[in-house]
Design an enzyme around this catalytic site. Structure first.
Site, PDB file in Angstrom:
ATOM      1  N   SER A 148     -89.425  59.436 -56.879  1.00 56.23           N
ATOM      2  CA  SER A 148     -89.670  58.244 -56.075  1.00 56.23           C
ATOM      3  C   SER A 148     -88.541  58.068 -55.076  1.00 56.23           C
ATOM      4  O   SER A 148     -87.394  58.477 -55.335  1.00 56.23           O
ATOM      5  CB  SER A 148     -89.743  56.995 -56.968  1.00 56.23           C
ATOM      6  OG  SER A 148     -89.787  55.810 -56.195  1.00 56.23           O
ATOM      7  N   TYR A 208     -86.189  51.924 -63.820  1.00 54.24           N
ATOM      8  CA  TYR A 208     -87.050  52.790 -63.020  1.00 54.24           C
ATOM      9  C   TYR A 208     -86.214  53.689 -62.107  1.00 54.24           C
ATOM     10  O   TYR A 208     -86.436  54.895 -62.025  1.00 54.24           O
ATOM     11  CB  TYR A 208     -88.007  51.936 -62.194  1.00 54.24           C
ATOM     12  CG  TYR A 208     -89.071  52.720 -61.471  1.00 54.24           C
ATOM     13  CD1 TYR A 208     -90.202  53.178 -62.144  1.00 54.24           C
ATOM     14  CD2 TYR A 208     -88.958  53.002 -60.116  1.00 54.24           C
ATOM     15  CE1 TYR A 208     -91.190  53.891 -61.482  1.00 54.24           C
ATOM     16  CE2 TYR A 208     -89.942  53.716 -59.446  1.00 54.24           C
ATOM     17  CZ  TYR A 208     -91.055  54.150 -60.129  1.00 54.24           C
ATOM     18  OH  TYR A 208     -92.024  54.865 -59.477  1.00 54.24           O
TER      19      TYR A 208
END
Length: 249
Positions: free
Chosen positions: A142, A155
């Site tokens: 990401s 995350y």
């Protein structure tokens, strides 16, 4: 790109980006194994693909559990006699203040997003190394591995870990002719694309929000045997957002 008779495992393949990856590989002739905890969605996708004459099967898998990862790869190999590609796509997020995030929530994110990538890659590589041409692994990271919004610590850590793990595995698996790369998506809309605002698109240098197909096409590219000079890389697919300087006037 033709993936006829190739075998690919896609974790988190029942929905969202994973669903698009599964569909595109199947359309290119691959035998696709969908690994997910979403059994109903996974079986529904298999049925839809088979109705088009495409080959896919669903294996219920909780990637937080190493024994289930081992079973996934073993079953895939026993079914098709080979394993060529792995797309480590499964992931979860927790948006919670670092003052409030629990140990259990932290572990859940790290086990799902990061630990699964290592053990999934290791178990898949045991079978890929049997192939004359080796194999390829693509890890879905990401842009949040490179920049953050508040309350995204678990995350961000998991995705940053994926980038480091990617180049480490690329070096470790080199002698087995197994390439390992990462893709870092930006804003990829998996819901109703038509509900996006004009400003959502306009803020991107590419002038649109991303679609799951944008990531799926990159997976095909990185797995294509003709692209065997690419390994240890991270491809950012974000419409240019991480290269855009933003000032508040």
């Amino acid at each position: 790109m033709n993936f006829s008779q190739k075998v690919v495992v896609v974790t988190g393949g029942a929905n969202g980006i994973g669903k698009s990856i599964v569909t595109m590989f199947a359309e290119k002739g691959a035998n696709v194994v969908i690994a997910d905890i979403a059994e109903e969605a996974g079986e529904k996708l298999v049925l839809a693909l088979k109705e088009k004459g495409l080959e896919a099967r669903f294996i219920s898998t909780d990637v937080r559990k190493v024994d289930e990862i081992e079973r996934l790869m073993r079953t895939t190999f026993e079914t098709y006699g080979c394993l060529h590609y792995l797309i480590n796509n499964a992931g979860v997020s927790r948006w919670k203040s670092p003052y409030e995030l629990t140990v259990e929530e932290w572990d859940d994110v790290l086990h799902t997003n990061l630990r699964s990538v290592f053990f999934g890659s290791r178990e898949a590589a045991k079978y890929m190394r049997k192939n004359e041409t080796g194999g390829a692994i693509v890890n879905i990271a990401s842009t949040r591995a490179l920049m953050s919004e508040p309350h995204s610590e678990a995350y961000a850590a998991s995705k940053g870990g994926i980038l480091s793990l990617t180049h480490a595995l690329a070096v470790s698996f080199a002698d087995d002719h197994i390439r390992v790369n990462a893709i870092s998506p930006g804003w990829i809309e998996t819901g109703d694309y038509g509900q996006l605002r004009e400003i959502d698109h306009a803020q991107h240098p590419a002038r649109r929000v991303g679609k799951p197909e944008d990531i799926a096409r990159a997976c095909l590219y990185l797995c294509d045997d003709e692209n065997d000079f690419i390994t240890g890389a991270n491809i950012v697919i974000d419409g240019g957002m991480t290269r855009k300087m933003i000032y508040i006037e």
